[in-house]
Design a protein around this motif. Structure first.
Motif, PDB file in Angstrom:
ATOM      1  N   PHE A 164       0.945  -1.358  -0.179  1.00  0.00           N
ATOM      2  CA  PHE A 164       0.116  -0.263   0.063  1.00  0.00           C
ATOM      3  C   PHE A 164       0.746   1.553  -0.656  1.00  0.00           C
ATOM      4  O   PHE A 164       0.723   2.274  -0.317  1.00  0.00           O
ATOM      5  N   ASP A 165       2.115   1.205   1.014  1.00  0.00           N
ATOM      6  CA  ASP A 165       3.098   2.436   0.697  1.00  0.00           C
ATOM      7  C   ASP A 165       3.430   2.326  -0.659  1.00  0.00           C
ATOM      8  O   ASP A 165       3.379   3.811  -1.302  1.00  0.00           O
ATOM      9  N   ARG A 166       3.695   2.061  -1.255  1.00  0.00           N
ATOM     10  CA  ARG A 166       4.472   1.805  -2.594  1.00  0.00           C
ATOM     11  C   ARG A 166       3.258   2.052  -3.150  1.00  0.00           C
ATOM     12  O   ARG A 166       4.083   2.920  -4.868  1.00  0.00           O
ATOM     13  N   GLY A 167       2.479   1.424  -4.125  1.00  0.00           N
ATOM     14  CA  GLY A 167       1.289   1.808  -4.382  1.00  0.00           C
ATOM     15  C   GLY A 167       1.359   3.508  -3.945  1.00  0.00           C
ATOM     16  O   GLY A 167       0.211   3.877  -4.757  1.00  0.00           O
ATOM     17  N   PHE A 168       1.091   4.428  -2.598  1.00  0.00           N
ATOM     18  CA  PHE A 168       0.538   5.090  -2.463  1.00  0.00           C
ATOM     19  C   PHE A 168       1.892   6.932  -3.320  1.00  0.00           C
ATOM     20  O   PHE A 168       1.373   7.350  -3.535  1.00  0.00           O
ATOM     21  N   ILE A 169       3.319   5.678  -2.436  1.00  0.00           N
ATOM     22  CA  ILE A 169       4.158   6.561  -3.865  1.00  0.00           C
ATOM     23  C   ILE A 169       4.147   6.548  -4.774  1.00  0.00           C
ATOM     24  O   ILE A 169       4.650   7.995  -5.100  1.00  0.00           O
ATOM     25  N   GLY A 170       3.985   5.988  -5.268  1.00  0.00           N
ATOM     26  CA  GLY A 170       3.592   5.656  -7.012  1.00  0.00           C
ATOM     27  C   GLY A 170       2.363   7.051  -7.489  1.00  0.00           C
ATOM     28  O   GLY A 170       2.282   7.357  -8.082  1.00  0.00           O
ATOM     29  N   VAL A 171       1.323   7.141  -6.930  1.00  0.00           N
ATOM     30  CA  VAL A 171      -0.356   8.206  -7.105  1.00  0.00           C
ATOM     31  C   VAL A 171       0.548   9.279  -6.772  1.00  0.00           C
ATOM     32  O   VAL A 171       0.792  10.231  -7.767  1.00  0.00           O
ATOM     33  N   VAL A 172       1.452   9.000  -5.917  1.00  0.00           N
ATOM     34  CA  VAL A 172       1.657  10.408  -5.907  1.00  0.00           C
ATOM     35  C   VAL A 172       3.487  10.857  -6.477  1.00  0.00           C
ATOM     36  O   VAL A 172       2.960  12.265  -6.753  1.00  0.00           O
ATOM     37  N   CYS A 173       3.950  10.406  -6.773  1.00  0.00           N
ATOM     38  CA  CYS A 173       4.404  10.244  -8.062  1.00  0.00           C
ATOM     39  C   CYS A 173       4.133  11.166  -9.267  1.00  0.00           C
ATOM     40  O   CYS A 173       4.469  11.588 -10.821  1.00  0.00           O
ATOM     41  N   PHE A 174       2.918   9.969  -9.607  1.00  0.00           N
ATOM     42  CA  PHE A 174       1.939  10.195 -10.429  1.00  0.00           C
ATOM     43  C   PHE A 174       1.644  11.994 -11.177  1.00  0.00           C
ATOM     44  O   PHE A 174       1.991  12.232 -11.919  1.00  0.00           O
ATOM     45  N   ILE A 175       0.919  12.540 -10.119  1.00  0.00           N
ATOM     46  CA  ILE A 175       0.455  13.458  -9.705  1.00  0.00           C
ATOM     47  C   ILE A 175       1.329  14.432  -9.519  1.00  0.00           C
ATOM     48  O   ILE A 175       1.837  15.204 -10.165  1.00  0.00           O
ATOM     49  N   ALA A 176       2.827  14.545  -9.547  1.00  0.00           N
ATOM     50  CA  ALA A 176       3.625  15.385  -9.322  1.00  0.00           C
ATOM     51  C   ALA A 176       4.592  15.870 -10.457  1.00  0.00           C
ATOM     52  O   ALA A 176       4.826  16.240 -11.247  1.00  0.00           O
ATOM     53  N   ILE A 177       4.220  14.459 -10.895  1.00  0.00           N
ATOM     54  CA  ILE A 177       5.128  14.328 -12.516  1.00  0.00           C
ATOM     55  C   ILE A 177       4.425  14.997 -13.874  1.00  0.00           C
ATOM     56  O   ILE A 177       4.447  16.057 -14.524  1.00  0.00           O
ATOM     57  N   HIS A 178       2.702  14.893 -13.236  1.00  0.00           N
ATOM     58  CA  HIS A 178       2.075  15.581 -13.950  1.00  0.00           C
ATOM     59  C   HIS A 178       1.695  17.373 -13.952  1.00  0.00           C
ATOM     60  O   HIS A 178       1.816  18.235 -15.091  1.00  0.00           O
ATOM     61  N   LEU A 179       1.700  17.480 -12.571  1.00  0.00           N
ATOM     62  CA  LEU A 179       1.949  18.633 -12.184  1.00  0.00           C
ATOM     63  C   LEU A 179       2.880  19.425 -12.759  1.00  0.00           C
ATOM     64  O   LEU A 179       2.799  20.899 -13.154  1.00  0.00           O
ATOM     65  N   LEU A 235       6.681   4.801 -13.906  1.00  0.00           N
ATOM     66  CA  LEU A 235       7.361   4.998 -12.747  1.00  0.00           C
ATOM     67  C   LEU A 235       6.619   3.971 -11.854  1.00  0.00           C
ATOM     68  O   LEU A 235       7.511   3.657 -10.779  1.00  0.00           O
ATOM     69  N   ALA A 236       5.452   4.065 -11.559  1.00  0.00           N
ATOM     70  CA  ALA A 236       4.784   3.413 -10.364  1.00  0.00           C
ATOM     71  C   ALA A 236       4.221   2.556 -10.526  1.00  0.00           C
ATOM     72  O   ALA A 236       4.765   2.258  -9.597  1.00  0.00           O
ATOM     73  N   VAL A 237       4.475   1.615 -11.510  1.00  0.00           N
ATOM     74  CA  VAL A 237       4.902  -0.054 -11.659  1.00  0.00           C
ATOM     75  C   VAL A 237       5.889  -0.269 -10.963  1.00  0.00           C
ATOM     76  O   VAL A 237       6.422  -1.699 -10.836  1.00  0.00           O
ATOM     77  N   LEU A 238       7.363   0.395 -11.246  1.00  0.00           N
ATOM     78  CA  LEU A 238       8.256   0.387 -11.297  1.00  0.00           C
ATOM     79  C   LEU A 238       8.400   0.116  -9.211  1.00  0.00           C
ATOM     80  O   LEU A 238       9.107  -0.997  -8.504  1.00  0.00           O
ATOM     81  N   ILE A 239       8.577   1.169  -9.079  1.00  0.00           N
ATOM     82  CA  ILE A 239       8.182   1.429  -7.485  1.00  0.00           C
ATOM     83  C   ILE A 239       7.493   0.195  -6.988  1.00  0.00           C
ATOM     84  O   ILE A 239       7.898  -0.144  -5.949  1.00  0.00           O
ATOM     85  N   VAL A 240       6.336   0.253  -7.158  1.00  0.00           N
ATOM     86  CA  VAL A 240       5.038  -0.916  -6.774  1.00  0.00           C
ATOM     87  C   VAL A 240       6.209  -2.307  -6.558  1.00  0.00           C
ATOM     88  O   VAL A 240       5.635  -2.977  -5.926  1.00  0.00           O
ATOM     89  N   SER A 241       6.143  -2.528  -8.041  1.00  0.00           N
ATOM     90  CA  SER A 241       6.659  -3.659  -7.657  1.00  0.00           C
ATOM     91  C   SER A 241       8.060  -3.905  -7.651  1.00  0.00           C
ATOM     92  O   SER A 241       8.779  -4.835  -6.873  1.00  0.00           O
ATOM     93  N   ARG A 242       8.936  -2.937  -7.257  1.00  0.00           N
ATOM     94  CA  ARG A 242      10.985  -3.352  -6.776  1.00  0.00           C
ATOM     95  C   ARG A 242      11.168  -2.858  -5.487  1.00  0.00           C
ATOM     96  O   ARG A 242      11.941  -2.583  -5.071  1.00  0.00           O
TER      97      ARG A 242
END
Length: 79
Positions: free
Chosen positions: A34-49, A71-78
């Motif tokens: 869950f933490d890695r998924g949340f970090i992936g979503v935050v990175c998704f939003i930051a990159i888009h902004l 990037l989100a897939v990389l963070i969640v998987s590894r």
């Protein structure tokens, strides 16, 4: 009178921990899925902004989406 054998439940947990080594990723903090998924979503939003502020005039937002999902897939998987 026969007593039933005593079962040590902690010994089974210790054996399971000994068999399965702790997973180490590239993130500098201890995380679960869950933490890695949340970090992936935050990175998704930051990159888009960032992309919409600085790069959208010259490059499509679809490129940012592809990079963010990768990037989100990389963070969640590894991570």
């Amino acid at each position: 009178m026969d007593h039933p054998p005593i079962v040590d439940l902690d010994a089974e947990d210790e054996e399971a921990k000994a068999i399965k080594p702790e997973r180490r990723g590239f993130l500098p903090i201890h995380t679960n899925a869950f933490d890695r998924g949340f970090i992936g979503v935050v990175c998704f939003i930051a990159i888009h902004l960032f992309w919409m502020r600085f790069l959208e005039q010259s490059l499509s937002l679809y490129i940012a989406t592809v990079l963010s999902v990768a990037l989100a897939v990389l963070i969640v998987s590894r991570g």
